[in-house]
Design a protein around this motif. Sequence first.
Motif, PDB file in Angstrom:
ATOM      1  N   ALA A 164       0.821  -1.207   0.000  1.00 36.03           N
ATOM      2  CA  ALA A 164       0.000   0.000   0.000  1.00 36.03           C
ATOM      3  C   ALA A 164       0.855   1.256   0.000  1.00 36.03           C
ATOM      4  CB  ALA A 164      -0.923  -0.003   1.213  1.00 36.03           C
ATOM      5  N   THR A 165       1.992   1.189   0.675  1.00 39.41           N
ATOM      6  CA  THR A 165       2.888   2.341   0.739  1.00 39.41           C
ATOM      7  C   THR A 165       3.634   2.546  -0.572  1.00 39.41           C
ATOM      8  OG1 THR A 165       3.194   1.988   3.115  1.00 39.41           O
ATOM      9  CG2 THR A 165       4.815   3.373   1.994  1.00 39.41           C
ATOM     10  N   GLU A 166       4.077   1.458  -1.171  1.00 40.73           N
ATOM     11  CA  GLU A 166       4.915   1.554  -2.365  1.00 40.73           C
ATOM     12  C   GLU A 166       4.110   1.744  -3.647  1.00 40.73           C
ATOM     13  OE1 GLU A 166       7.228  -1.986  -2.314  1.00 40.73           O
ATOM     14  OE2 GLU A 166       8.539  -1.311  -0.669  1.00 40.73           O
ATOM     15  N   ARG A 167       2.873   1.251  -3.673  1.00 42.36           N
ATOM     16  CA  ARG A 167       2.090   1.284  -4.921  1.00 42.36           C
ATOM     17  C   ARG A 167       0.690   1.829  -4.656  1.00 42.36           C
ATOM     18  NH1 ARG A 167       1.162  -4.064  -6.353  1.00 42.36           N
ATOM     19  NH2 ARG A 167       0.569  -3.350  -8.434  1.00 42.36           N
ATOM     20  N   SER A 168       0.621   2.915  -3.932  1.00 38.05           N
ATOM     21  CA  SER A 168      -0.675   3.411  -3.467  1.00 38.05           C
ATOM     22  C   SER A 168      -1.622   3.781  -4.611  1.00 38.05           C
ATOM     23  CB  SER A 168      -0.480   4.608  -2.538  1.00 38.05           C
ATOM     24  OG  SER A 168       0.254   5.630  -3.179  1.00 38.05           O
ATOM     25  N   ARG A 169      -1.120   4.432  -5.652  1.00 46.71           N
ATOM     26  CA  ARG A 169      -2.018   4.890  -6.718  1.00 46.71           C
ATOM     27  C   ARG A 169      -2.689   3.735  -7.459  1.00 46.71           C
ATOM     28  NH1 ARG A 169      -2.516   9.806  -9.572  1.00 46.71           N
ATOM     29  NH2 ARG A 169      -3.599   9.537 -11.553  1.00 46.71           N
ATOM     30  N   PRO A 170      -1.929   2.787  -8.035  1.00 50.58           N
ATOM     31  CA  PRO A 170      -2.613   1.703  -8.754  1.00 50.58           C
ATOM     32  C   PRO A 170      -3.464   0.833  -7.835  1.00 50.58           C
ATOM     33  CG  PRO A 170      -0.263   1.250  -8.578  1.00 50.58           C
ATOM     34  CD  PRO A 170      -0.456   2.667  -8.153  1.00 50.58           C
ATOM     35  N   LEU A 171      -3.019   0.652  -6.596  1.00 53.32           N
ATOM     36  CA  LEU A 171      -3.804  -0.174  -5.685  1.00 53.32           C
ATOM     37  C   LEU A 171      -5.086   0.533  -5.257  1.00 53.32           C
ATOM     38  CD1 LEU A 171      -1.080  -1.862  -3.448  1.00 53.32           C
ATOM     39  CD2 LEU A 171      -2.258  -2.756  -5.469  1.00 53.32           C
ATOM     40  N   LEU A 172      -5.043   1.860  -5.153  1.00 56.71           N
ATOM     41  CA  LEU A 172      -6.266   2.599  -4.846  1.00 56.71           C
ATOM     42  C   LEU A 172      -7.268   2.456  -5.987  1.00 56.71           C
ATOM     43  CD1 LEU A 172      -7.895   4.484  -3.050  1.00 56.71           C
ATOM     44  CD2 LEU A 172      -6.709   6.424  -4.110  1.00 56.71           C
ATOM     45  N   GLU A 173      -6.769   2.501  -7.218  1.00 62.44           N
ATOM     46  CA  GLU A 173      -7.653   2.306  -8.369  1.00 62.44           C
ATOM     47  C   GLU A 173      -8.270   0.906  -8.341  1.00 62.44           C
ATOM     48  OE1 GLU A 173      -5.168   3.107 -11.698  1.00 62.44           O
ATOM     49  OE2 GLU A 173      -5.203   5.288 -11.428  1.00 62.44           O
ATOM     50  N   ALA A 174      -7.455  -0.088  -8.000  1.00 64.77           N
ATOM     51  CA  ALA A 174      -7.958  -1.463  -7.948  1.00 64.77           C
ATOM     52  C   ALA A 174      -8.985  -1.632  -6.831  1.00 64.77           C
ATOM     53  CB  ALA A 174      -6.792  -2.432  -7.744  1.00 64.77           C
ATOM     54  N   LEU A 175      -8.687  -1.057  -5.666  1.00 69.00           N
ATOM     55  CA  LEU A 175      -9.616  -1.164  -4.539  1.00 69.00           C
ATOM     56  C   LEU A 175     -10.930  -0.459  -4.850  1.00 69.00           C
ATOM     57  CD1 LEU A 175     -10.089  -2.072  -1.612  1.00 69.00           C
ATOM     58  CD2 LEU A 175      -9.105   0.104  -0.865  1.00 69.00           C
ATOM     59  N   THR A 176     -10.842   0.692  -5.493  1.00 73.29           N
ATOM     60  CA  THR A 176     -12.055   1.426  -5.869  1.00 73.29           C
ATOM     61  C   THR A 176     -12.913   0.598  -6.815  1.00 73.29           C
ATOM     62  OG1 THR A 176     -10.880   3.529  -5.625  1.00 73.29           O
ATOM     63  CG2 THR A 176     -12.926   3.560  -6.877  1.00 73.29           C
ATOM     64  N   ALA A 177     -12.276  -0.057  -7.780  1.00 70.26           N
ATOM     65  CA  ALA A 177     -13.017  -0.899  -8.720  1.00 70.26           C
ATOM     66  C   ALA A 177     -13.698  -2.057  -7.997  1.00 70.26           C
ATOM     67  CB  ALA A 177     -12.076  -1.421  -9.801  1.00 70.26           C
ATOM     68  N   GLU A 178     -12.998  -2.669  -7.040  1.00 72.06           N
ATOM     69  CA  GLU A 178     -13.580  -3.769  -6.273  1.00 72.06           C
ATOM     70  C   GLU A 178     -14.795  -3.305  -5.476  1.00 72.06           C
ATOM     71  OE1 GLU A 178     -10.828  -5.711  -3.743  1.00 72.06           O
ATOM     72  OE2 GLU A 178      -9.439  -6.281  -5.345  1.00 72.06           O
ATOM     73  N   VAL A 179     -14.634  -2.186  -4.799  1.00 69.88           N
ATOM     74  CA  VAL A 179     -15.720  -1.669  -3.968  1.00 69.88           C
ATOM     75  C   VAL A 179     -16.919  -1.279  -4.836  1.00 69.88           C
ATOM     76  CG1 VAL A 179     -16.392   0.226  -2.448  1.00 69.88           C
ATOM     77  CG2 VAL A 179     -14.200  -0.916  -2.111  1.00 69.88           C
ATOM     78  N   ALA A 180     -16.639  -0.676  -5.995  1.00 69.28           N
ATOM     79  CA  ALA A 180     -17.723  -0.288  -6.897  1.00 69.28           C
ATOM     80  C   ALA A 180     -18.484  -1.512  -7.392  1.00 69.28           C
ATOM     81  CB  ALA A 180     -17.156   0.497  -8.076  1.00 69.28           C
ATOM     82  N   ALA A 181     -17.756  -2.581  -7.714  1.00 66.35           N
ATOM     83  CA  ALA A 181     -18.406  -3.809  -8.176  1.00 66.35           C
ATOM     84  C   ALA A 181     -19.276  -4.410  -7.074  1.00 66.35           C
ATOM     85  CB  ALA A 181     -17.352  -4.811  -8.632  1.00 66.35           C
ATOM     86  N   GLU A 182     -18.766  -4.391  -5.846  1.00 69.24           N
ATOM     87  CA  GLU A 182     -19.545  -4.913  -4.723  1.00 69.24           C
ATOM     88  C   GLU A 182     -20.799  -4.078  -4.493  1.00 69.24           C
ATOM     89  OE1 GLU A 182     -16.981  -5.028  -1.375  1.00 69.24           O
ATOM     90  OE2 GLU A 182     -15.586  -6.473  -2.265  1.00 69.24           O
ATOM     91  N   TYR A 183     -20.655  -2.755  -4.634  1.00 68.77           N
ATOM     92  CA  TYR A 183     -21.811  -1.885  -4.431  1.00 68.77           C
ATOM     93  C   TYR A 183     -22.874  -2.144  -5.495  1.00 68.77           C
ATOM     94  CZ  TYR A 183     -24.771   2.230  -4.307  1.00 68.77           C
ATOM     95  OH  TYR A 183     -25.861   3.058  -4.268  1.00 68.77           O
ATOM     96  N   ARG A 184     -22.439  -2.291  -6.758  1.00 71.86           N
ATOM     97  CA  ARG A 184     -23.404  -2.569  -7.819  1.00 71.86           C
ATOM     98  C   ARG A 184     -24.138  -3.877  -7.559  1.00 71.86           C
ATOM     99  NH1 ARG A 184     -19.330  -0.472 -11.346  1.00 71.86           N
ATOM    100  NH2 ARG A 184     -18.581  -2.592 -11.754  1.00 71.86           N
TER     101      ARG A 184
END
Length: 288
Positions: free
Chosen positions: A258-278
């Motif tokens: 999370a510290t070293e790759r925060s930007r791409p991992l944030l994008e991935a986490l956002t996509a996961e959360v969005a899919a779960e919400y849908r």
Amino acid sequence: MSRASGLALVSAPRRNPRRATSRGTGELILHACRRGASRVLVCIGGSATNDGGAGMAQALGVRLLSDRGVELAPGGEALLRLARVDMTELDPAVRSAEFVAATDVDNPLVGPSGASAVYGPQKGASAEDVILLDRALGHFAAVVHRDLGIDVRDIRGAGAAGGMGAGLVAFLGARLRPGVELVMEAVNLRERIAAADLVITGEGAFDEQSLHGKAPEGVLRTARELGVPALVLCGQARVDVPGVRIASLAGRFGLEAATERSRPLLEALTAEVAAEYRKDSGLASSPA
């Protein structure tokens, strides 16, 4: 304030809240008022100081005197020697202006939740320094109460920026307001949240401080009042909020990643959360 009296301006080895002064912030205020500003918004936070706004006040003409009638030296430690506050030489341009202070914390001035105990260590204060600085701010509050008739000890936000909240109230009659409220009003956020299906907020480290006057607290409170579901995206989660989904990078991918790759991992986490919400809300997935 952080650009004039900020922690980022002082290297870690040189940080010393016993000596650091908020005078630079006062000089900015004085410059603005003398150039015609009649309403001044002072954004406080991120300071290297713990002087209760004393340096700021001195820059504006307030005299903070010892029992010998000598002007106090800079810094929070000097407040222990405060014997009298003299407002007679406050600059006229400052005296006629209206002040609002925006803060993102609601700490009182002194005590276990006060400026020194909570924020002193990050400014370089040792355990002994914290005790001394808390006592100094308590003495400062007592003298201010006696000489100015204003009790700043327990005002919400008085402990912001090393007690600058208290100083702005005492010396300039400022109104303390949560910064998030000012921003929310400016962008009509309440109306936007009311029209939303889901509210997303976030912070680097979502912890107890996040729930005391900071932006996530204001957003989550408004969403709760309006009955709109909300979730938090953050780097690390150190506190739970009933009824709110909290997704953290460290919890999902580990702290190192999370510290070293925060930007791409944030994008991935956002996509996961969005899919779960849908899925949970029964919305169809986007063809994209």
